[in-house]
Design a protein around this motif. Sequence first.
Motif, PDB file in Angstrom:
ATOM      1  N   LYS A  36       0.833  -1.198   0.000  1.00  0.00           N
ATOM      2  CA  LYS A  36       0.000   0.000   0.000  1.00  0.00           C
ATOM      3  C   LYS A  36       0.872   1.255   0.000  1.00  0.00           C
ATOM      4  O   LYS A  36       0.545   2.258  -0.627  1.00  0.00           O
ATOM      5  N   LYS A  37       1.964   1.180   0.705  1.00  0.00           N
ATOM      6  CA  LYS A  37       2.906   2.308   0.664  1.00  0.00           C
ATOM      7  C   LYS A  37       3.370   2.550  -0.759  1.00  0.00           C
ATOM      8  O   LYS A  37       3.464   3.691  -1.234  1.00  0.00           O
ATOM      9  N   LEU A  38       3.665   1.454  -1.447  1.00  0.00           N
ATOM     10  CA  LEU A  38       4.139   1.571  -2.822  1.00  0.00           C
ATOM     11  C   LEU A  38       3.056   2.181  -3.715  1.00  0.00           C
ATOM     12  O   LEU A  38       3.334   3.033  -4.565  1.00  0.00           O
ATOM     13  N   ILE A  39       1.811   1.757  -3.477  1.00  0.00           N
ATOM     14  CA  ILE A  39       0.712   2.332  -4.244  1.00  0.00           C
ATOM     15  C   ILE A  39       0.619   3.827  -3.966  1.00  0.00           C
ATOM     16  O   ILE A  39       0.449   4.647  -4.879  1.00  0.00           O
ATOM     17  N   GLY A  40       0.771   4.182  -2.706  1.00  0.00           N
ATOM     18  CA  GLY A  40       0.781   5.598  -2.353  1.00  0.00           C
ATOM     19  C   GLY A  40       1.845   6.344  -3.123  1.00  0.00           C
ATOM     20  O   GLY A  40       1.619   7.443  -3.637  1.00  0.00           O
ATOM     21  N   MET A  41       3.008   5.726  -3.242  1.00  0.00           N
ATOM     22  CA  MET A  41       4.099   6.370  -3.978  1.00  0.00           C
ATOM     23  C   MET A  41       3.711   6.577  -5.434  1.00  0.00           C
ATOM     24  O   MET A  41       3.995   7.620  -6.025  1.00  0.00           O
ATOM     25  N   ASN A  42       3.041   5.597  -6.009  1.00  0.00           N
ATOM     26  CA  ASN A  42       2.633   5.735  -7.409  1.00  0.00           C
ATOM     27  C   ASN A  42       1.636   6.859  -7.595  1.00  0.00           C
ATOM     28  O   ASN A  42       1.699   7.609  -8.569  1.00  0.00           O
ATOM     29  N   ILE A  43       0.712   6.980  -6.637  1.00  0.00           N
ATOM     30  CA  ILE A  43      -0.261   8.078  -6.716  1.00  0.00           C
ATOM     31  C   ILE A  43       0.477   9.410  -6.628  1.00  0.00           C
ATOM     32  O   ILE A  43       0.195  10.355  -7.365  1.00  0.00           O
ATOM     33  N   PHE A  44       1.434   9.459  -5.747  1.00  0.00           N
ATOM     34  CA  PHE A  44       2.236  10.674  -5.565  1.00  0.00           C
ATOM     35  C   PHE A  44       2.911  11.072  -6.875  1.00  0.00           C
ATOM     36  O   PHE A  44       2.856  12.215  -7.312  1.00  0.00           O
ATOM     37  N   GLN A  45       3.517  10.077  -7.500  1.00  0.00           N
ATOM     38  CA  GLN A  45       4.186  10.388  -8.772  1.00  0.00           C
ATOM     39  C   GLN A  45       3.174  10.774  -9.839  1.00  0.00           C
ATOM     40  O   GLN A  45       3.414  11.681 -10.646  1.00  0.00           O
TER      41      GLN A  45
END
Lengths: 154, 501, 583
Positions: A36-45
């Motif tokens: 989920k953290k990684l998904i958050g990072m993708n949204i951020f990008q």
Amino acid sequence: MDGFEVFFVEKWPYLATVLMILIGLYGMVLKRNLVKKLIGMNIFQGAIILFFIIHGWKRGATVPVYDEAFGDLPANYVNPIPHGLMLTAIVVSVATTGVALALLSLIYKRFGTLEEDELLRELRAEPAGAPSSGEMASQREDVEGAEPDDGGQR
Amino acid sequence: MDALHTFHSTRPLWALLVSLLAIPLIVATGERHRNLRETWTILAAVAKTVLVWSMLPWVLQGRVPEISLWRITPSVELALRVDTLGLVFAIVASTLWLLTSLYSIGYVRGAGEHKQTRYFASFAMCLHATIGIAFAANLVTFLIFFEMLSIATYPLVIHKETPVALAAGRKYLSFVLPAGLMLLLAVVLTASIHPGGLDFQAGGFLSGDDASRVLLRWIFLFFILGVGVKAAIMPLQSWLPAAMAAPTPVSALLHAVAVVKAGVFGVLRVTGYVYGPHLLKDIGVWTALAWFAGVTLTVASLLALRQDNLKRRLAYSTVGHLSYIVLGAAILTPYGLIGSVLHLMFHATMKITLFFCAGAIYVRTHKEQISDMVGIGRQMPITMGAFAVGSLGLAGIPGINGFFSKWNLALGTAQGGQWIFLGLLVLSGVLNAAYFFPIVQQAFFRRNPEFSSYGEASMWMVVPLALTALMSLVLGLAPNLAAHAWDLARAVSAAVMGGAG
Amino acid sequence: MSVKWTSRLWAGAGTALATLVSAVGVAAAAGHEMAQAHGDLSAIHGAATQSPDAFQIPAMVLAPLLIGVVLVPALGRLRRSLAYQVTVVVFVAYLAVALKALTTVLAHGTLHYKMAGWMPPVGIEWTLDALSAFVVLVLAVVAVMVAIYSGVAVRRQNPEREVPFFSMMVVMMLGLTGMVMTGDLFNLYVFFEVSSLSAYALMAVGDRKAPVSSFRYLLQGTIGASSYLMGVGYLYVLTGSLNMADVASLLPHLLGNPALTVALVLMVAGLGLKMALFPMHLWLPDAYTYASSTSTAIIAPVMTKVSAYVLIRMIYFVFDSNWVLSDLHLGFVVTWLAMAGVIWGSVMAIAQRDVKRMLAYSSIAQVGYIGVGIGTGNPWALVGAILHIMNHATMKSSLFMVTGIVEMQTGTRRLQNWNGLGRKMPWTFLAFTLAALAMVGVPPTNGFFSKWYLALGLAGAKQWVLLVLLVLSSLLTAGYFFRLLERIYARTGEDVGSGSARVGEAGDGGVREDGGANADGVKLAGASGSGIAGARDPGLALLLPPLLLGVGTLVLGLVNAWFVTEVIAKALPAALRIPGLGG
């Protein structure tokens, strides 16, 4: 155009960007699961990619390929540079995700979980200053691999 | 005094480097060929001494050998210059290194010390740094060698590697490292207010126009904190007695001569060659320094009275005598400065004698407490005879060199009308007698049946200590002999006070 | 099975990076398109006079690395040991070109290279001025030293992983060099990510925990890089240009614009995170500690430094430093944060029991010194910061390499197990001691002169409190290094376990093919921390790099004035030139 319309037409992209950044940060900081953290990072990008794209956009303009109907006035074509830049940024983002996923699979293989709390518990249990033998340790583990993954199966 | 004229010469550089070059030889030879290893030390010491002394005639003629190596910062060169004051310090350090090297050989072998290679290598490094301090032509060069000395001394302080020695080492570092940083702060601030260069200049290179008086006072404070730790001005003295955990030759050379003298030498450099008497009077900090020195020399003498460990008593005595030198520099009178420079030299010969004696007694009898040394004079007449010479001299008895330096210091206080400090000097002299004479008295005039089987220590130790005692005696009768101590001190004083009168 | 999972990491990272390297080409293609719209702007640039053969040099600096990116994996596939040899050759070639680049820049002034022949500001420009040439040289020296060291170290710590390891190393150096040389804001981002991604991969190798800390670093690093990219977006919106020189010439008209402030803050925050500026350093301690000693030895000395370099580039060359530091009070923020980092990092370093972790915290402190120099805005302070980039790189890589050697020879890096090692490994610890003294700032090592110029700058800027803190902070450094030196030299192994068997293969550092036995040895060592009794100096391949760098701290200290007057003074921005110094 009244203020309402200005707000939605001119400002909403910023709002959307800010919102996405916040969602992304929320995921990266507060979610306990590493995926989920990684998904958050993708949204951020994604938010930043959106931000660039918005600025390439012009009202009533077309794709930057010469078209008789639009003539050679630059104002009639959207700015291609942000698109070009973001093409690269997307590549970067995909590459980052790839590395992150590789790391995650390695973590899962070693610790049997991707939950941060459980990982922290595992990490604390280990003595500090153990020698670097990560690769070796992992291989040995993999060979012995029979240990059941009791945590993190969700 | 003739006008000074400087000329290029590589001799200061060789005098500096000769001990550094000996280090690889010492280390490479190692424990297996001890005699060869010691030969390197002796050779380096002889070469250094000869090189330093060979510059004496030049300096007496007012010629100043100088060498600039390369720029160490964009505006300052790594440069050596042998001015009068520097030569005084270099002569003391190199001559006594030679004697200490001989003595060290007897001591470390007699006492069976371990890791002797490291010991001799560090010793050579210390001397390298000390000569660097003496010959440094500017503040940056001075700072570099000053710090180098701090670090190079550390292995010697912890040499025994006992918990006590390690604790002493930590204490030593926790004093000298902050001090080095204070000195760095002072030098950096000086560089920023006086960008024109940091070359030492007799009479000082700073002037009241460089910065506000407040800032100048702060910088002076940082300077004194920086060099004052090594000079053991109270309340910064407590590392020195602790550092007595080191082997005796280390105490003798470093804590009586090189390290602490580097500190007082620093005080002389700062007061005489950075600030200058004129500016010091102007910003009015000299009284504070003089008071600190005055209090130190009294209190240290009182503390010395209470010590039963011989080396610790000597350490407190050193603290007191260093403050004589600081006081002489601080009262800013020509005679005070002469006394200061003379005491820099003379205290070294006397104090090293005393330490040599303490070491000889330790190696021979393993006794460190004064109360155990009753009647020892009959067993070790030469050692204790030398001890008597040294202690009489430090108490200021005429006929031994200590009298001359103290006399000039007293004249200096009188010249400046500082009657209180004169009183303190006299009081301290009395206290000196009070803590030294009982040792001599009980050594010679009381019997102790226990001492029947001891004799003198080995010749390696007895000869050096007899030589230093003889030196003290001869210089006491003819202070201008050989080293021209009197001429040199007068030259320093004239140069520094020249502008200020 | 066993190889599969670990190699998947490498496969993932490798593919990603191959894509990224080609992304540089994509960017060039973007420039191609832009040419249609902005063709006439090119007249602004390209007028610089330079000798005809000199202008190729920026490309030549990257060339060995680009070739290496292909050659190392390709030849490594043929024979594993070739990966190491090719890497060393590549880095030596890189060092040679870097030297040539520096001398050329010093002789002829700034070099511009227009990628694919497109004129800036449309095309991407690579710029080599004194500053970037200097930093490239530092990178090259560290790369060569660590590469030589890595040959044996990787074989012993991560056998069978040489090919991906060395490939990543070359890619990372490529990324860092690109960051240093590029004159284009977006291109910088791409190189930024190239170096970061390979660093994440390198950091995942090491302890069992390494992937976790690497993943955390990845998340935080991405926030940093994205934040920088966002700042670039704002700048692009405001100026319509991505070329640094072009943006710099356009910015004076925009100084009042709040969007510019936002852009600046985003960029500084992003770069601050990557350079571990307090309080954005959280990723660093774990990442450096758990990564293998080779990874740390190559990443720690250069990664944060290059970010610091980019920060200098942004604040002093793209933006107007006076506006940034004084009008926006960003100088105040940066210096105090950096100083807080110095103190916090040092205090934490004192508290550590693991030598590598101690060094990691000390890295935070040392980067803080650079931050102080950047934020002060005084020419001398900036000289100190730039000089410290080089100085810290030399000392820290030496220290980390020695830590790695001790780990390999004794199987431990716990503080109390280092007792008495100085006697057993004299040459190794000669290197360590020199570098440690440099860290403390003992003259005449180079660490002293970093401190000297920084202090001079702070005194010039009349920052008295910071000046005192700066000077006193090295006491903390002295605290943890002298504690360690005392153990190394003056204590015997009394508080070490009774481990007698020598494990971890303390041989001559030569070739070892039987990785299995090695693995057992390492495992045993990890369990008990024995093997100290038989520790001795490793072979030359391991020993020489840290020793050379250790001696280098001394030499660089003695000749620092040359660097300052001949290189750094010329690298200063025009507004901060020191009168009577440099060109």
